[in-house]
Design a protein around this motif. Structure first.
Motif, mmCIF file in Angstrom:
data_model
loop_
_atom_site.group_PDB
_atom_site.id
_atom_site.type_symbol
_atom_site.label_atom_id
_atom_site.label_comp_id
_atom_site.label_asym_id
_atom_site.label_seq_id
_atom_site.Cartn_x
_atom_site.Cartn_y
_atom_site.Cartn_z
ATOM 1 N N GLN A 261 0.853 -1.193 0.000
ATOM 2 C CA GLN A 261 0.000 0.000 0.000
ATOM 3 C C GLN A 261 0.891 1.246 0.000
ATOM 4 O OE1 GLN A 261 -3.531 2.174 2.600
ATOM 5 N NE2 GLN A 261 -2.928 0.134 3.175
ATOM 6 N N ILE A 262 0.647 2.149 -0.945
ATOM 7 C CA ILE A 262 1.386 3.415 -0.979
ATOM 8 C C ILE A 262 0.368 4.543 -0.949
ATOM 9 C CG2 ILE A 262 2.996 4.865 -2.283
ATOM 10 C CD1 ILE A 262 4.107 2.348 -3.575
ATOM 11 N N ASP A 263 0.635 5.516 -0.095
ATOM 12 C CA ASP A 263 -0.271 6.651 0.046
ATOM 13 C C ASP A 263 0.399 7.912 -0.475
ATOM 14 O OD1 ASP A 263 -2.820 7.737 1.512
ATOM 15 O OD2 ASP A 263 -1.197 9.118 2.033
ATOM 16 N N THR A 264 -0.171 8.495 -1.532
ATOM 17 C CA THR A 264 0.381 9.733 -2.060
ATOM 18 C C THR A 264 -0.754 10.746 -2.204
ATOM 19 O OG1 THR A 264 1.777 10.667 -3.814
ATOM 20 C CG2 THR A 264 0.218 8.965 -4.487
ATOM 21 N N ALA A 265 -0.482 11.874 -2.871
ATOM 22 C CA ALA A 265 -1.518 12.900 -3.072
ATOM 23 C C ALA A 265 -1.094 13.823 -4.206
ATOM 24 C CB ALA A 265 -1.719 13.726 -1.791
ATOM 25 N N TRP A 266 -2.097 14.430 -4.841
ATOM 26 C CA TRP A 266 -1.829 15.423 -5.882
ATOM 27 C C TRP A 266 -0.905 16.497 -5.309
ATOM 28 C CZ3 TRP A 266 -1.974 20.533 -7.020
ATOM 29 C CH2 TRP A 266 -1.996 20.894 -8.373
ATOM 30 N N ALA A 267 -1.088 16.823 -4.042
ATOM 31 C CA ALA A 267 -0.398 17.970 -3.434
ATOM 32 C C ALA A 267 0.948 17.644 -2.794
ATOM 33 C CB ALA A 267 -1.312 18.608 -2.388
#
Ligand SMILES: NC(=O)c1ccc[n+]([C@@H]2O[C@H](COP(=O)([O-])OP(=O)(O)OC[C@H]3O[C@@H](n4cnc5c(N)ncnc54)[C@H](OP(=O)(O)O)[C@@H]3O)[C@@H](O)[C@H]2O)c1
Length: 287
Positions: free
Chosen positions: A47-53
């Protein structure tokens, strides 16, 4: 093997990698970023958690999502096993010369940014798309309707909300139905104000993902809150961070943690927390 749990339709690891430190201010560069993601995946993290920001204020946008794409492209493991989550609704800015996080939860912005997220990640459909943070200038339901449109159009497979209250979780579930699979809120020994939402997530049948599960790295924190964790860690011969993550995971089978890391060593240590079973006595001490 890293502890697995079910999140909506996904069989994934209860411990994911929080990508943010790899691409916001004070990151250690893209090579270290790819190395850290590869180390996590090689150790079984799914599981990898990223964001546009997740980029530096004033710099190139979406560098977090682009780093994840690069790391996935150059990883020769089973890519289809990896749940990649991203978020829309935040962007970086400056206030008084200091980097800040601003919100834009307008439906037009969320739709545009999510499509950009899919492009940056190099996917047709985002596995899990969170609405990053409520925008006080937009009724919450209007933002969530945009997330629903993105799911209906196939831009995202599943949806989540972040930094959400109980009331907002209920609004999101009303609109998204069983496409709402997770809420991602801050939760750690130094921040338990969201405990009500952790319990509510279990009641309404969605996952609870703890952000900054180790108290974060950007602001000074009350280190004394970690003392009971340190005492147990010393007795067991593991890092206190593992004890913190194991304590969070013991709050329920619907709980996930996404510790951040700037380098392989820290995420590799964190991933071992799933092997720890805290005794009822230890859990009673930690509260
Ligand atoms: N939804 C939201 O609004 C939101 C907001 C903030 C964060 N997040 C997500 O949550 C993730 C995690 O939060 P975070 O990165 O702020 O903070 P965190 O996970 O609480 O803490 C990260 C820090 O802990 C250190 N660390 C991690 N594992 C360790 C271990 N086993 N032993 C020793 N030190 C360890 C790291 O060290 P090194 O620096 O030495 O590697 C890093 O400095 C972010 O990456 C992001 O994906 C979401």
């Amino acid at each position: 093997m890293v502890l697995h749990r079910n999140m909506g339709p996904f069989d994934t690891t209860a411990i994911g990698l929080g990508e943010m430190p790899l691409t916001i201010e004070n990151n250690l560069g893209p090579n270290m970023g790819v190395e850290t993601i590869h180390a996590a995946l090689d150790a079984g993290c799914r599981q990898i958690d990223t964001a546009w920001a997740y980029y530096c204020s004033g710099g190139e946008e979406q560098t977090g999502e682009k780093l994840v794409r690069e790391a996935m492209a150059s990883w020769d493991g089973p890519k289809d096993e990896v749940l990649i989550a991203t978020k829309v609704g935040h962007y970086r800015n400056f206030t008084d010369g200091k980097p800040t996080w601003d919100v834009d939860g307008s439906p037009e912005n969320l739709i545009r940014r999510a499509k950009e997220s899919a492009l940056a990640l190099g996917v047709d459909t985002i596995d899990l798309l969170y609405f990053h943070r409520p925008d006080p200038s937009i009724p919450y339901g209007e933002s969530i309707e945009a997330i629903k449109q993105l799911v209906d159009e196939g831009v995202a497979r599943e949806a989540g909300v972040s930094n959400a209250s109980i009331e907002q979780m209920d609004i999101a579930q009303e609109i998204l139905g069983d496409k709402l699979i997770a809420v991602q809120n801050q939760y750690s020994p130094i921040y338990t104000e969201t405990a009500d939402t952790l319990e509510h997530a279990a009641r309404i049948g969605i996952s609870f993902v703890c952000w900054s599960p180790l108290g974060g790295f950007r602001k000074p924190k009350d280190e004394s809150k970690f003392d009971p964790f340190r005492a147990i860690a010393e007795r067991r011969g593991v890092s206190y961070q593992q004890i913190v993550l194991a304590w969070e995971l013991a709050k329920g089978d619907h709980v996930f943690v996404i510790p951040g890391a700037h380098r392989p060593a820290t995420i590799l240590d964190s991933l071992k927390a799933g092997d720890l079973e805290l005794t009822p006595e230890e859990l009673a001490t930690l509260g």
